[in-house]
Design a protein around this motif. Structure first.
Motif, PDB file in Angstrom:
ATOM      1  N   ARG A  35       0.817  -1.211   0.000  1.00 54.03           N
ATOM      2  CA  ARG A  35       0.000   0.000   0.000  1.00 54.03           C
ATOM      3  C   ARG A  35       0.857   1.270   0.000  1.00 54.03           C
ATOM      4  NH1 ARG A  35      -3.333   1.258   4.032  1.00 54.03           N
ATOM      5  NH2 ARG A  35      -4.950   2.046   2.607  1.00 54.03           N
TER       6      ARG A  35
ATOM      7  N   ALA B 204      -0.912  12.055  -7.175  1.00 53.20           N
ATOM      8  CA  ALA B 204      -2.259  11.776  -6.680  1.00 53.20           C
ATOM      9  C   ALA B 204      -3.279  12.688  -7.349  1.00 53.20           C
ATOM     10  CB  ALA B 204      -2.309  11.953  -5.169  1.00 53.20           C
TER      11      ALA B 204
ATOM     12  N   LEU C  57     -13.542  10.927  -2.759  1.00 48.17           N
ATOM     13  CA  LEU C  57     -12.116  10.637  -2.710  1.00 48.17           C
ATOM     14  C   LEU C  57     -11.400  11.755  -1.959  1.00 48.17           C
ATOM     15  CD1 LEU C  57      -9.733   8.847  -3.570  1.00 48.17           C
ATOM     16  CD2 LEU C  57      -9.524  10.279  -5.614  1.00 48.17           C
TER      17      LEU C  57
ATOM     18  N   ILE D 159      -7.683  13.204  -0.456  1.00 50.18           N
ATOM     19  CA  ILE D 159      -6.223  13.193  -0.390  1.00 50.18           C
ATOM     20  C   ILE D 159      -5.838  13.933   0.877  1.00 50.18           C
ATOM     21  CG2 ILE D 159      -4.083  13.913  -1.504  1.00 50.18           C
ATOM     22  CD1 ILE D 159      -5.594  13.864  -4.181  1.00 50.18           C
TER      23      ILE D 159
ATOM     24  N   THR E  15     -10.644   2.736   0.709  1.00 49.80           N
ATOM     25  CA  THR E  15     -10.725   2.884  -0.745  1.00 49.80           C
ATOM     26  C   THR E  15     -10.936   4.335  -1.154  1.00 49.80           C
ATOM     27  OG1 THR E  15     -13.124   2.506  -0.827  1.00 49.80           O
ATOM     28  CG2 THR E  15     -11.695   0.569  -0.957  1.00 49.80           C
TER      29      THR E  15
ATOM     30  N   VAL F 169      -6.359   8.636   0.207  1.00 49.04           N
ATOM     31  CA  VAL F 169      -4.982   8.646  -0.270  1.00 49.04           C
ATOM     32  C   VAL F 169      -4.191   9.493   0.722  1.00 49.04           C
ATOM     33  CG1 VAL F 169      -3.417   9.327  -2.122  1.00 49.04           C
ATOM     34  CG2 VAL F 169      -5.689   8.435  -2.684  1.00 49.04           C
ATOM     35  N   THR F 170      -3.213   8.888   1.378  1.00 51.54           N
ATOM     36  CA  THR F 170      -2.433   9.580   2.409  1.00 51.54           C
ATOM     37  C   THR F 170      -1.049   9.917   1.880  1.00 51.54           C
ATOM     38  OG1 THR F 170      -3.599   8.380   4.158  1.00 51.54           O
ATOM     39  CG2 THR F 170      -1.516   9.424   4.750  1.00 51.54           C
TER      40      THR F 170
ATOM     41  N   ALA G 235      -2.147   4.066  -0.112  1.00 56.99           N
ATOM     42  CA  ALA G 235      -3.476   3.889  -0.692  1.00 56.99           C
ATOM     43  C   ALA G 235      -3.721   2.400  -0.886  1.00 56.99           C
ATOM     44  CB  ALA G 235      -3.579   4.637  -2.018  1.00 56.99           C
ATOM     45  N   GLU G 236      -4.891   2.067  -1.389  1.00 58.09           N
ATOM     46  CA  GLU G 236      -5.197   0.673  -1.680  1.00 58.09           C
ATOM     47  C   GLU G 236      -4.236   0.149  -2.747  1.00 58.09           C
ATOM     48  OE1 GLU G 236      -8.113  -1.447  -0.177  1.00 58.09           O
ATOM     49  OE2 GLU G 236      -6.851  -0.141   1.035  1.00 58.09           O
TER      50      GLU G 236
ATOM     51  N   ARG H 297      -4.742   1.110  -6.422  1.00 63.26           N
ATOM     52  CA  ARG H 297      -4.430   2.502  -6.717  1.00 63.26           C
ATOM     53  C   ARG H 297      -2.921   2.724  -6.731  1.00 63.26           C
ATOM     54  NH1 ARG H 297      -7.540   7.016  -6.628  1.00 63.26           N
ATOM     55  NH2 ARG H 297      -9.200   5.933  -5.502  1.00 63.26           N
TER      56      ARG H 297
END
Length: 468
Positions: free
Chosen positions: A176, A190, A280, A282, A308, A311-312, A331-332, A335
């Protein structure tokens, strides 16, 4: 001439930099600076320039200086003007790249003799200095028989980043994690994956200027949402979702530039809104380890938001040193795989040597966090004392962390920054952190400079105001 591409006076001020040349007439200096920007494509053909009065106000110069400059540029074929309508850039040598606003221009080497108070980046910490001193001992032998390309990052570093983040409450596995050349590259990757031209992106107002630049470059529509009680206004997020927002970019931990942190209740409420809408998100956690008290790292949306949808972004630059260009995306796995392919277009992989150094530094994280906390705590107290003494009318809310003060000068900070340029003091005024070029009275002031340097620089700035 189309006028849909406008540049604000504050943007022009940032782009021009220190444009006044000693001993040279101001109009000549200003015209030369404009020509350099136009030839470089930083002011693209078709860009509408600010009205003379507004630009003169931003630059702290007479309107006649700007008028003479515009006339000279028009005579040399760099501008087209229409009476009562305005002035537009024209050039046969410039390209038509997407316009920049200059928010990241402070991330360049300042000229000798200039005190840089525009960047919050910290100097190298003790662990990284020690590691660099022994860099020749880094063992690269296991990798020398490979091609050296690890687009997602060295497996050992991905695992180390995953372990550190999991310990901090951001559950991750190596699969991940995508290693990037710093958080700025992570943000760009991203952003490109998440949105396209015209898509609506929600962000805090103010926010990290590098993120504004990323989404602006893509052509997204950015809406800044006010901050309340240290975090983004959740009610405004709901309204943005109703308007079709595609992405939320936020910093709920230690926020850049304000240094504030979102309350636990507000963070849970925001997570609920995100989950219900399937928005979504970020989340930039780059400053989360720069806490001044409490836990070693500030809390985030991890564990509250559906993985899901999250996004870090993180980095080693804040904790260790800006020269260590190691960032990451969590992220997953699906992704991460897609983002890995995207990053190859701008860089096949991050340097193996840099990643090996980062692996070594991960063993010093706890010590580095303690050092940063002690350093920033003392520096904040010193900075507040100096600023209060030199500018008693400036106000701010004491930060929970980070490397700067978000100061309300109660005056025109853009003009103040222009005055600073002329005495060798570089400042970062509020419009650079604003999604709509607002916050004109604010400055982001770094807290880590030595007391005598800060005192001397601010005193000179105060003196320049009195003599203006």
């Amino acid at each position: 001439m189309a006028d849909d591409t406008r540049v604000q006076a504050a943007d022009v001020s940032r782009l021009l930099g220190s444009w006044a040349v000693p001993g040279e007439p101001l109009p000549a200096s200003l015209a030369a600076a404009f020509i350099a920007l136009i030839d470089a494509g930083l002011l693209a053909p078709g860009t509408r320039l600010p009205p003379q009065r507004l630009l003169a106000q931003a630059l702290g110069t007479a309107r006649g200086t700007v008028a003479t400059t515009y006339d000279a540029l028009e005579a040399r074929g760099y501008l087209t003007a229409r009476q009562g309508a305005g002035s537009w850039v024209r050039s046969s040598t410039s390209d038509t790249r997407a316009p920049t606003t200059g928010r990241l221009f402070s991330f360049t080497t300042a000229a000798d003799g200039v005190v840089d108070l525009s960047s919050g980046a910290l100097p190298a910490s003790t662990p990284v200095r020690t590691a660099l001193a022994g860099q020749a001992d880094v063992d690269v032998r296991p990798y020398l028989n490979t091609d050296g390309y690890f687009p997602a990052g060295l497996p050992a570093l991905r695992d180390g980043i995953a372990t550190m983040n999991t310990r901090d409450g951001i559950t991750a596995t190596a699969q991940r994690v995508l290693i990037t050349a710093g958080a700025q590259q992570a943000t760009w990757i991203a952003a490109v994956d998440a949105v396209g031209p015209g898509d609506l992106v929600l962000m805090e107002e103010p926010t990290y200027r590098g993120a504004i630049e990323c989404f602006t470059d893509i052509g997204a529509t950015i809406q800044g949402l006010r901050m309340v009680h240290g975090g983004i206004d959740v009610g405004h997020v709901r309204q943005g979702i109703k308007r079709g927002a595609r992405v939320l970019y936020c910093q709920t931990g230690i926020h850049n530039p304000t240094g504030q942190t979102m309350t636990a209740a507000a963070r849970r409420e925001l997570a609920d809104v995100i989950n219900r809408a399937g928005l979504l998100t970020i989340e930039d956690t780059s400053s989360c380890a720069l806490t001044l008290n409490g836990t070693p790292t500030a809390p985030t949306l991890a564990g509250l938001v559906d993985p899901t949808l999250l996004v870090t972004i993180g980095t080693m630059s804040k904790l260790f040193w800006g020269g260590l260009r190691i960032g990451w995306i969590i992220a997953e796995p699906a992704r991460v795989n897609r983002l890995t392919e995207q990053r190859k277009a701008i860089g096949l992989a991050t340097s193996v040597v840099d990643q090996l150094l980062a692996i070594n530094l991960l063993t010093t994280v706890d010590a580095a966090r303690r050092e940063r906390r002690e350093f920033l705590g003392a520096a904040l107290a010193d900075t507040e004392t100096v600023v209060s003494a030199v500018f008693p009318d400036w106000t701010w809310e004491r930060p929970a962390g980070g490397s700067g003060l978000w100061v309300d000068t109660h005056t025109d900070a853009v003009r103040l920054a222009e005055a600073g340029k002329r005495i060798g003091v570089k400042l970062a005024p509020g419009p650079g952190f604003s999604t709509y070029d607002g916050l004109r009275s604010y400055l982001r002031l770094p807290i880590w400079h030595q007391v005598d340097v800060l005192d001397r620089s601010l005193a000179a700035l105060r003196g320049s105001q009195r003599s203006a």
